[in-house]
Design a protein around this motif. Structure first.
Motif, PDB file in Angstrom:
ATOM      1  N   GLU A  17     -41.655   3.282 -29.281  1.00 46.31           N
ATOM      2  CA  GLU A  17     -40.670   2.028 -29.406  1.00 46.31           C
ATOM      3  C   GLU A  17     -40.851   1.463 -30.844  1.00 46.31           C
ATOM      4  O   GLU A  17     -39.843   1.380 -31.493  1.00 46.31           O
ATOM      5  CB  GLU A  17     -41.020   1.074 -28.387  1.00 46.31           C
ATOM      6  CG  GLU A  17     -40.029   0.085 -28.315  1.00 46.31           C
ATOM      7  CD  GLU A  17     -40.275  -1.190 -27.493  1.00 46.31           C
ATOM      8  OE1 GLU A  17     -39.508  -1.831 -26.845  1.00 46.31           O
ATOM      9  OE2 GLU A  17     -41.566  -1.239 -27.435  1.00 46.31           O
ATOM     10  N   THR A  18     -42.174   1.660 -31.503  1.00 44.89           N
ATOM     11  CA  THR A  18     -42.473   0.943 -32.705  1.00 44.89           C
ATOM     12  C   THR A  18     -42.121   2.108 -33.805  1.00 44.89           C
ATOM     13  O   THR A  18     -41.484   1.906 -34.834  1.00 44.89           O
ATOM     14  CB  THR A  18     -43.701   0.336 -32.833  1.00 44.89           C
ATOM     15  OG1 THR A  18     -43.941  -0.578 -31.565  1.00 44.89           O
ATOM     16  CG2 THR A  18     -44.029  -0.466 -33.956  1.00 44.89           C
ATOM     17  N   VAL A  19     -42.786   3.166 -33.659  1.00 41.63           N
ATOM     18  CA  VAL A  19     -42.598   4.160 -34.604  1.00 41.63           C
ATOM     19  C   VAL A  19     -41.369   4.635 -35.017  1.00 41.63           C
ATOM     20  O   VAL A  19     -40.864   5.106 -35.892  1.00 41.63           O
ATOM     21  CB  VAL A  19     -43.366   5.526 -33.914  1.00 41.63           C
ATOM     22  CG1 VAL A  19     -43.323   6.697 -35.218  1.00 41.63           C
ATOM     23  CG2 VAL A  19     -45.082   5.105 -33.819  1.00 41.63           C
ATOM     24  N   GLU A  20     -40.474   4.484 -33.899  1.00 37.44           N
ATOM     25  CA  GLU A  20     -38.922   5.242 -34.148  1.00 37.44           C
ATOM     26  C   GLU A  20     -38.146   3.856 -34.949  1.00 37.44           C
ATOM     27  O   GLU A  20     -37.177   4.421 -35.248  1.00 37.44           O
ATOM     28  CB  GLU A  20     -38.219   5.100 -32.724  1.00 37.44           C
ATOM     29  CG  GLU A  20     -38.436   6.470 -32.076  1.00 37.44           C
ATOM     30  CD  GLU A  20     -38.172   6.332 -30.378  1.00 37.44           C
ATOM     31  OE1 GLU A  20     -37.643   5.530 -29.942  1.00 37.44           O
ATOM     32  OE2 GLU A  20     -38.866   7.318 -29.854  1.00 37.44           O
ATOM     33  N   GLU A  21     -38.875   2.809 -35.094  1.00 35.57           N
ATOM     34  CA  GLU A  21     -38.055   1.748 -35.999  1.00 35.57           C
ATOM     35  C   GLU A  21     -38.262   2.271 -37.361  1.00 35.57           C
ATOM     36  O   GLU A  21     -37.591   1.698 -38.443  1.00 35.57           O
ATOM     37  CB  GLU A  21     -38.618   0.434 -35.937  1.00 35.57           C
ATOM     38  CG  GLU A  21     -38.331  -0.168 -34.423  1.00 35.57           C
ATOM     39  CD  GLU A  21     -36.927  -0.565 -34.206  1.00 35.57           C
ATOM     40  OE1 GLU A  21     -36.291  -0.870 -35.161  1.00 35.57           O
ATOM     41  OE2 GLU A  21     -36.286  -0.519 -33.157  1.00 35.57           O
TER      42      GLU A  21
END
Lengths: 437, 253
Positions: free
Chosen positions: A408-412
């Protein structure tokens, strides 16, 4: 209290001795020398931070840095040969590698082929020459009396000075590769100026033997400039990383830090939105086990109106590891229409792991949207059962859920290539994880 | 040999000691579709979970044999590889795990446990596409996280898709009709009926007779107070609909 002279720890004594011994040979005279002297005085007056220093409450450096390792010496040929494969984490991006061995910039292991609009030099040389442009900027990107930064200023040995000229867009990402090959302490200071309308992607990675690394990067993002800055810390010992970032008008920046297989890490980011209508993100993921300790501390100052900040940090904790998040958002008077959101989440996979979160908001403007949130919890047993009931074993089920949590964070991450490289590094960590029933 | 034999099963909720199943006996033949009906609290969902191996339940007595082999000591994933599939009453959302990744990981994990080769990507995509079209599941839904943002009906259809891909020998449908409107009920039932096969048994758990108009069972078992209290043909469901469960709760007391 003020006139009590604290007892010096061995590390504090060693830093003082290192400064005394090296002050004659450290690069830079005149203004640089007095900058060092002031910084050393600050350190000398306060000593290493303890739990009683609010900003360092969860990372007690006096305990963590019990002894100071000797100052690193420039690497010899054998050391350089050992460092040639460093920086593999971002190899897929074919970046322009700038290599540091034990804190010293190694030009022959760096790609210095000329590119229009890009200039790269050594910080040691700039300090020795007394480069007025550099010395005028040093420490000014975000003024702080932080002790790790003060120690760095007193003892800074080398680093890079990079300028991306107005309007230039770098062909390839820059990759600052830091590799430690000796159990020593190093103090690097780098200055990167991305001028008006320029575009750059910059990465920084740390690997090697357990050393004490104090790395400060001052990053000036000019008006309308766009900067991606991604960092991976994967070495043991003590890592003190400080980012000072200042963003001009209508600038955009995106940052991410991944920490895994570390000792004690403190990543502190001091960020100022100095021009209107800028937006920037600070994100990160900690993958921890054993007795690893990572502290991500942010100070974000909104000094101009109409800026948007996004901060999201996640931690996955096994064993007796410890993750710390401290995030302070300051909205100055006049910084109206600030939009700032901060989130931190910890996934505790062990009863003995610890996650501390400390968000702070200091808002002095009345027309802003600011929010923060923090959660800590275990893997959801219902989700795990659901996956297992379809045939997925426990380890793989946990890995999928952890992947989803950090994904969820890496995809940002704004930059496609870095997003993929960082996800791959995280997945590689997951494959080495042991599942305890 | 019967596909499933449940013998004198006693089950308590872990740490609470609350007894849910109380000497349950049940036999399911190969290829049989068995309905299990009963009032709230009779232990229907517990039976479903215990079959699938959900943690949190203590089996204090009795055994569950699948093809003559006890599955009590098996992990949920091992049971799945042996052919057990539970369609959840409330399918959970798994954000961040794409449905396609999840399905393929599950299928290959099962095949690996059974010593079979992994299914190739094109083969897998074809398999999913054919089935999802029939169930009215869009490609966009498959790209999303498992069940994320799905309506109640979509979640149930996704469960049937999983079942179709995983090809279990024993499918347990736990109140698959709950939360479905008539149209969704019809689509889901058609999906289930399409999977009826001589080597596949199903346990259809429901409160209401309505579902059994669509999925017509070979046999109906009535559960009350943690055991099977009556077994009959499909007409038993109609009788229950007319008379209610009161007589069984009294009988079992």
């Amino acid at each position: 209290m003020a006139d009590v002279t604290p007892i010096r720890t061995p590390a504090e004594q060693a830093f003082a001795a290192a400064y005394d011994g090296a002050r004659g040979t450290l690069p830079g005279k005149g203004a640089v020398a007095s900058l060092r002297e002031d910084a050393f005085r600050r350190f000398d007056a306060k000593g290493l931070p303890t739990r009683r220093v609010e900003e360092w409450k969860y990372t007690d450096l006096r305990t963590g840095l019990r002894e100071a390792l000797p100052l690193a010496v420039p690497p010899d040929a054998a050391a350089k040969a050992n460092a040639k494969d460093a920086g593999a984490v971002f190899a897929a991006l074919n970046p322009r590698k700038l290599t540091f061995v034990d804190g010293a910039f190694v030009p022959e292991m760096s790609d210095l082929t000329p590119e229009a609009g890009l200039s790269i030099g050594s910080m040691a040389e700039a300090l020795t020459k007394g480069d007025a442009e550099v010395t005028a900027k040093l420490g000014k990107t975000f003024e702080t009396d932080d002790i790790a930064v003060a120690l760095n200023t007193a003892l800074m040995g080398d680093g890079v000075v990079i300028r991306v000229a107005a309007g230039a867009a770098l062909e390839r990402p820059l990759h600052l590769v830091f590799v430690t090959l000796s159990e020593t302490s190093s103090f690097t200071r780098s200055l990167i100026v991305v001028e008006k309308g320029a575009k750059a992607a910059i990465a920084e990675s740390h690997e090697g033997v357990a050393a004490q690394v104090n790395a400060v990067l001052e990053l000036i993002v000019g008006d309308e400039a766009e900067v991606d800055y991604y960092k991976v810390v994967a070495n043991r010992g003590v890592h003190l990383g400080s980012l000072m970032l200042s963003a001009g008008k209508r600038a955009r920046f995106d940052t991410f830090v991944l920490n895994h297989d570390v000792g004690i890490v403190r990543n502190q980011s001091f960020v100022r939105f100095a021009g209107e209508h800028s937006r920037g993100a600070l994100r990160g993921v900690n993958l921890l086990r054993g007795e690893e300790h990572v502290d991500n501390t942010l100070v974000i100052e909104h000094a101009a109106a109409h800026c948007a900040g996004r901060e999201q940090f996640k931690a996955v904790l096994d064993g007796e590891s410890h993750s710390v998040f401290q995030g302070k958002i300051v909205v100055n008077p006049g910084a109206q229409k600030t939009d700032s959101k901060m989130m931190t989440r910890a996934l505790l996979l062990s009863d003995n792991a610890e996650a501390d979160s400390k968000p702070e908001l200091e808002i002095f403007a009345d027309d802003v949207v600011c929010g923060h949130g923090a959660t800590a919890g275990a893997l959801d047993p219902t989700l795990k059962f659901y996956l297992m009931s379809r045939g997925i074993d426990e380890g793989q089920a946990e890995a999928l859920l952890i992947q989803a949590f950090i994904g969820e964070t890496v995809e940002e991450i704004a930059h496609d290539g870095f997003r993929e490289a960082i996800m791959n590094a995280a997945l590689a960590w997951l494959t080495t994880r042991e599942v305890k029933p | 040999m019967s596909l499933l034999e449940i013998k004198n099963l006693h089950v308590e909720i872990e740490d609470e000691g609350k007894k849910i199943l109380n000497g349950l006996n049940l036999t399911i033949e190969k290829g049989q579709v068995a309905a299990i009906m009963g009032p709230n609290g009779s232990g229907k969902s517990t039976l479903a979970y215990v079959l699938a191996g959900r943690p949190g339940y203590d089996v204090t007595e009795g055994d569950i044999l699948l093809n003559g082999e006890s599955i009590l000591e098996m992990e949920p994933n091992e049971r799945a590889a042996k052919g057990v599939f539970l369609a959840f009453q409330y399918p959970v959302e798994v954000p961040g795990v794409a449905t396609m990744t999840f399905l393929r990981t599950a299928l290959n994990a099962q095949r690996k446990l059974r010593g079979e080769n992994e299914v190739s990507t094109p083969e897998f995509i074809k398999m999913v596409r054919e089935t999802s079209d029939k169930l009215g599941i869009s490609q966009d839904m498959l790209r999303r996280g498992v069940n994320v943002g799905f309506s109640g009906g979509e979640k149930k259809r996704a469960e049937i898709l999983q079942m179709a891909i995983l090809q279990p020998s024993l499918a347990v449908l736990d109140e698959t009709d709950s939360g479905l409107d008539i149209d969704a009920l019809r689509i889901v039932s058609e999906g289930v009926n399409g999977l009826r096969a001589p080597d596949r048994s199903m346990i259809v758990i429901t409160h209401y007779q309505r579902l059994l108009d669509y999925i017509v069972p070979d046999v109906v078992h009535v559960m009350a107070k943690g055991r099977v209290v009556r077994t009959g043909g499909k007409e038993l469901a109609l009788e229950l609909e007319a008379k209610g469960y009161a007589q069984y709760t009294d009988e079992a007391a």
